[in-house]
Scaffold this active site. Structure first.
Site, PDB file in Angstrom:
ATOM      1  N   MET A  15       1.695  29.504 -13.728  1.00  0.00           N
ATOM      2  CA  MET A  15       2.241  30.047 -12.474  1.00  0.00           C
ATOM      3  C   MET A  15       2.114  31.560 -12.536  1.00  0.00           C
ATOM      4  SD  MET A  15       5.974  29.188 -10.802  1.00  0.00           S
ATOM      5  CE  MET A  15       6.875  29.652 -12.287  1.00  0.00           C
ATOM      6  N   HIS A  16       1.273  32.087 -11.652  1.00  0.00           N
ATOM      7  CA  HIS A  16       1.052  33.530 -11.687  1.00  0.00           C
ATOM      8  C   HIS A  16       0.868  34.162 -10.306  1.00  0.00           C
ATOM      9  CE1 HIS A  16      -3.085  32.132 -11.189  1.00  0.00           C
ATOM     10  NE2 HIS A  16      -3.372  33.341 -10.748  1.00  0.00           N
ATOM     11  N   ARG A  17       0.634  33.352  -9.280  1.00  0.00           N
ATOM     12  CA  ARG A  17       0.312  33.925  -7.975  1.00  0.00           C
ATOM     13  C   ARG A  17       1.519  34.629  -7.364  1.00  0.00           C
ATOM     14  NH1 ARG A  17      -4.650  32.494  -6.497  1.00  0.00           N
ATOM     15  NH2 ARG A  17      -4.305  33.488  -4.497  1.00  0.00           N
ATOM     16  N   ALA A  18       1.260  35.769  -6.735  1.00  0.00           N
ATOM     17  CA  ALA A  18       2.346  36.586  -6.190  1.00  0.00           C
ATOM     18  C   ALA A  18       3.176  35.825  -5.166  1.00  0.00           C
ATOM     19  CB  ALA A  18       1.770  37.861  -5.555  1.00  0.00           C
ATOM     20  N   ASP A  20      -0.683  26.952  -9.995  1.00  0.00           N
ATOM     21  CA  ASP A  20      -1.072  27.610  -8.744  1.00  0.00           C
ATOM     22  C   ASP A  20      -2.445  28.273  -8.897  1.00  0.00           C
ATOM     23  OD1 ASP A  20      -0.466  29.871 -10.248  1.00  0.00           O
ATOM     24  OD2 ASP A  20       1.282  30.449  -9.053  1.00  0.00           O
TER      25      ASP A  20
END
Length: 440
Positions: A208-211, A286
């Site tokens: 999980m990394h998306r802004a 994501d």
């Protein structure tokens, strides 16, 4: 022939490795350009060595920075290399700033651009990746397209079918190639060794990394609430430093880290990560590329997004979009864990990205273009032909190629009554509706 390859991020290096192999195997002159936006050892020197591909001929060392600054520095460095090396074609892969920079510079220098993984669309212009991939497609000469659906995206935007080559996705070639390398060497990361991944059951790999997820407290809280209830699973979470920092600022990191079934570890190398995902019962992500890898290694994926530029994985049945909806995450995760028939359908979903021969098809096409002089970018010498745009229902028994020759036309779109079709040369279009340019 000389081929230049521009590489920026780990996913680009991973997906281009099979094409680099194929170029080298055929004895074609190769120039590797690394933009250096990943500037630590894991992301650069050691990574090329681990994947058993040559070190770059050039490293521009742009480091991190804003989109504008990073792209500008890349363009400056890439231009210097291309002016000196004079390749016949520049290959870029995907949708990063390195792709945008490489495509813009090459096209301005009248060097052919080959876009690997062309035609993907999320139709979300808030994503920088969407801007990059669209801009790259405008400048390209050759389009190496993973699926028919992605090809239709380009046809709908007015690109000629003559330049669209459906190759499948090199992610399949790459997964097969790199999983073999990974299994030979085994796990190298200490945290994975301590967890005894080889003997662990019901593994859920989380990324999980998306802004739009980690920077939105309401969304990320909903995801974490779902993770709390997934206590039947061993959740392995290699956490991105930025994600950790954001969770800490929201007061959520300790709450997640204290759960017995959640194992938060530092980011791990690609080969270890590939082994981890291959041993997982479920991937919750994501990421864009991980949706492709999951269906390739037959692991069900739940995607923490509301749209995807990889819709084929959803249509095929190997991936489900769940957004940040706690209920959707829990219901689908529990079905995968407890409903064998449902889980097997996802695991056995047909891979829309091919069988692992994308690199061969890509280099075959480049060789064919080179041999036929189609990589030469020249100003037009003929007076522009006038044309009409037409639509027709075809009543005769005729293929796309035969129709174009008979009518001095170029077919753009084909509709068979149920769905859009890619107008391959040998497609019989009887009783289909077509749009085409009629040349005078």
């Amino acid at each position: 022939m000389k081929i230049a390859v521009v590489l920026g991020t780990r996913p680009e290096i991973i997906k281009m490795a099979p094409i680099i192999d194929e170029i080298i195997k055929r004895g074609i002159d190769l120039t590797l350009i690394h933009t250096g936006q990943h500037y630590d050892k894991e992301m650069s020197d050691n990574f090329f060595k681990d994947l058993e591909i040559p070190a770059p001929d050039y490293n521009i060392h742009v480091g991190s920075g804003s989109h504008g600054k990073q792209t500008g520095l890349m363009m400056e460095g890439i231009e210097e290399v291309l002016v000196d090396e004079k390749p016949d074609i520049v290959l870029v892969q995907g949708d990063t700033n390195a792709v945008l920079a490489g495509a813009l510079v090459a096209s301005k220098l009248h060097i052919a651009v080959g876009h690997v993984e062309a035609g993907l669309r999320s139709f979300d212009m808030t994503m920088p990746e969407e801007i990059n991939r669209r801009a790259c497609d405008v400048t390209s000469t050759m389009y190496f397209i993973p699926t028919e659906e992605s090809a239709i995206n380009l046809l709908a935007e007015g690109f000629s079918r003559k330049n669209l080559i459906i190759t499948g996705n090199t992610v399949v070639d790459a997964c097969f190639r790199h999983l073999e390398i990974a299994r030979k060497r085994g796990f190298e990361d200490e945290s994975l060794a301590e967890l005894d991944i080889d003997n662990m059951k019901n593994i859920l790999t989380l990324t999980m990394h998306r802004a739009e997820n980690v920077d939105d407290k309401e969304r990320v809280t909903s995801i974490i609430e779902a993770l709390k209830e997934l206590d039947q699973m061993n959740i392995i979470f290699p956490i991105h430093p930025r994600t950790k920092k954001t969770l800490e600022s929201f007061g959520l990191f300790d709450e997640l880290n204290n759960l017995n079934h959640v194992h938060i570890i530092k980011p791990i190398g690609y080969l270890d990560f590939l082994q981890l995902t291959s041993k997982s019962s479920l991937i919750l992500t994501d990421s864009g590329g991980l949706q492709e890898e999951a269906i390739t290694i037959n692991v069900p994926a739940l995607t923490l997004r509301y749209n995807t530029e990889r819709p084929e994985t959803v249509t095929a049945g190997g991936n489900i979009l769940v957004g940040s909806d706690k209920k959707a995450i829990l219901e689908n995760a529990e079905k995968i864990l407890n409903d064998k028939e449902f889980a097997d359908r996802m695991r056995n979903a047909e891979n829309p990205y091919g069988q692992g021969d994308s690199a061969q098809k890509t280099v075959d096409a480049i060789q064919d273009y080179y041999d036929n002089g189609l990589l030469d970018i020249k100003a037009p010498e003929d007076i522009m032909t006038s044309f009409e745009r037409k639509m027709a229902l075809i009543n005769e028994n005729i293929t796309v190629n035969e129709f174009e020759e008979k009518n001095n036309a170029l077919i753009h779109m084909v509709f068979d009554g149920e769905k859009m079709r890619f107008p391959a040369d040998d497609l019989n279009i009887k009783e289909m509706c077509v749009t085409y340019d009629k040349f005078q």
